[in-house]
Design a protein around this motif. Structure first.
Motif, PDB file in Angstrom:
ATOM      1  N   ALA A 166      48.869   7.752  89.043  1.00  0.00           N
ATOM      2  CA  ALA A 166      49.957   7.756  88.059  1.00  0.00           C
ATOM      3  C   ALA A 166      51.066   8.639  88.612  1.00  0.00           C
ATOM      4  O   ALA A 166      50.807   9.569  89.347  1.00  0.00           O
ATOM      5  CB  ALA A 166      49.475   8.296  86.721  1.00  0.00           C
ATOM      6  N   SER A 167      52.291   8.355  88.226  1.00  0.00           N
ATOM      7  CA  SER A 167      53.431   9.107  88.769  1.00  0.00           C
ATOM      8  C   SER A 167      53.524  10.495  88.133  1.00  0.00           C
ATOM      9  O   SER A 167      53.506  10.632  86.917  1.00  0.00           O
ATOM     10  CB  SER A 167      54.730   8.357  88.495  1.00  0.00           C
ATOM     11  OG  SER A 167      54.726   7.138  89.179  1.00  0.00           O
ATOM     12  N   SER A 168      53.644  11.497  88.984  1.00  0.00           N
ATOM     13  CA  SER A 168      53.781  12.887  88.555  1.00  0.00           C
ATOM     14  C   SER A 168      54.796  13.571  89.461  1.00  0.00           C
ATOM     15  O   SER A 168      54.707  13.452  90.686  1.00  0.00           O
ATOM     16  CB  SER A 168      52.457  13.625  88.732  1.00  0.00           C
ATOM     17  OG  SER A 168      51.742  13.704  87.574  1.00  0.00           O
ATOM     18  N   PHE A 169      55.729  14.283  88.842  1.00  0.00           N
ATOM     19  CA  PHE A 169      56.768  14.947  89.622  1.00  0.00           C
ATOM     20  C   PHE A 169      57.054  16.337  89.072  1.00  0.00           C
ATOM     21  O   PHE A 169      56.974  16.579  87.872  1.00  0.00           O
ATOM     22  CB  PHE A 169      58.074  14.143  89.596  1.00  0.00           C
ATOM     23  CG  PHE A 169      57.955  12.796  90.227  1.00  0.00           C
ATOM     24  CD1 PHE A 169      58.056  12.639  91.601  1.00  0.00           C
ATOM     25  CD2 PHE A 169      57.726  11.671  89.453  1.00  0.00           C
ATOM     26  CE1 PHE A 169      57.940  11.391  92.184  1.00  0.00           C
ATOM     27  CE2 PHE A 169      57.608  10.418  90.026  1.00  0.00           C
ATOM     28  CZ  PHE A 169      57.711  10.278  91.398  1.00  0.00           C
ATOM     29  N   ARG A 170      57.440  17.241  89.989  1.00  0.00           N
ATOM     30  CA  ARG A 170      57.941  18.576  89.644  1.00  0.00           C
ATOM     31  C   ARG A 170      59.351  18.642  90.211  1.00  0.00           C
ATOM     32  O   ARG A 170      59.558  18.364  91.395  1.00  0.00           O
ATOM     33  CB  ARG A 170      57.056  19.637  90.282  1.00  0.00           C
ATOM     34  CG  ARG A 170      57.517  21.061  90.016  1.00  0.00           C
ATOM     35  CD  ARG A 170      56.587  22.089  90.665  1.00  0.00           C
ATOM     36  NE  ARG A 170      55.240  21.959  90.112  1.00  0.00           N
ATOM     37  CZ  ARG A 170      54.134  21.821  90.843  1.00  0.00           C
ATOM     38  NH1 ARG A 170      54.205  21.782  92.161  1.00  0.00           N
ATOM     39  NH2 ARG A 170      52.956  21.706  90.269  1.00  0.00           N
ATOM     40  N   VAL A 171      60.339  18.993  89.362  1.00  0.00           N
ATOM     41  CA  VAL A 171      61.729  19.030  89.825  1.00  0.00           C
ATOM     42  C   VAL A 171      62.375  20.381  89.544  1.00  0.00           C
ATOM     43  O   VAL A 171      62.036  21.061  88.581  1.00  0.00           O
ATOM     44  CB  VAL A 171      62.591  17.903  89.198  1.00  0.00           C
ATOM     45  CG1 VAL A 171      62.044  16.544  89.526  1.00  0.00           C
ATOM     46  CG2 VAL A 171      62.749  18.078  87.717  1.00  0.00           C
ATOM     47  N   LEU A 172      63.302  20.725  90.414  1.00  0.00           N
ATOM     48  CA  LEU A 172      64.185  21.876  90.234  1.00  0.00           C
ATOM     49  C   LEU A 172      65.597  21.326  90.330  1.00  0.00           C
ATOM     50  O   LEU A 172      65.936  20.656  91.308  1.00  0.00           O
ATOM     51  CB  LEU A 172      63.959  22.918  91.333  1.00  0.00           C
ATOM     52  CG  LEU A 172      65.026  23.999  91.474  1.00  0.00           C
ATOM     53  CD1 LEU A 172      65.049  24.909  90.248  1.00  0.00           C
ATOM     54  CD2 LEU A 172      64.817  24.815  92.727  1.00  0.00           C
ATOM     55  N   VAL A 173      66.400  21.589  89.308  1.00  0.00           N
ATOM     56  CA  VAL A 173      67.773  21.091  89.274  1.00  0.00           C
ATOM     57  C   VAL A 173      68.716  22.263  89.043  1.00  0.00           C
ATOM     58  O   VAL A 173      68.533  23.038  88.100  1.00  0.00           O
ATOM     59  CB  VAL A 173      67.973  20.038  88.157  1.00  0.00           C
ATOM     60  CG1 VAL A 173      69.388  19.484  88.197  1.00  0.00           C
ATOM     61  CG2 VAL A 173      66.954  18.930  88.251  1.00  0.00           C
TER      62      VAL A 173
END
Length: 86
Positions: free
Chosen positions: A32-39
């Protein structure tokens, strides 16, 4: 359109005029799609955390239903500069 650690930053940079974006694909075993982002964006100036996250969520409105887990960190340019000095 396939969700990827390359597609997401392009969209965030374009739509939020982000100065810096980091995306980590945290998908275990690709089930399953899993993401960690910093913006980092000047659009976050003067906004509380909930409003910042709402901006990111609105930007990825079409993609979020297909993402199982999504962790985000949102910083202003000043906060990012301070973090870089540490």
């Amino acid at each position: 359109m396939e969700l990827s650690a390359e597609y997401i930053p392009e969209k965030l940079q374009r739509d939020l005029e982000a100065e810096h974006v980091e995306v980590e694909d945290t998908t275990p075993n690709r089930c399953a799609s899993s993401f960690r982002v910093l913006v980092v964006s000047s659009k976050f100036e003067g906004k509380p955390l909930l409003q910042r996250h709402s901006l990111v969520n609105a930007c990825l409105e079409e993609e979020l239903p297909r993402i199982h887990a999504f962790e985000q960190k949102t910083l202003t340019q000043e906060q990012w500069a301070h973090k870089q000095q540490k």
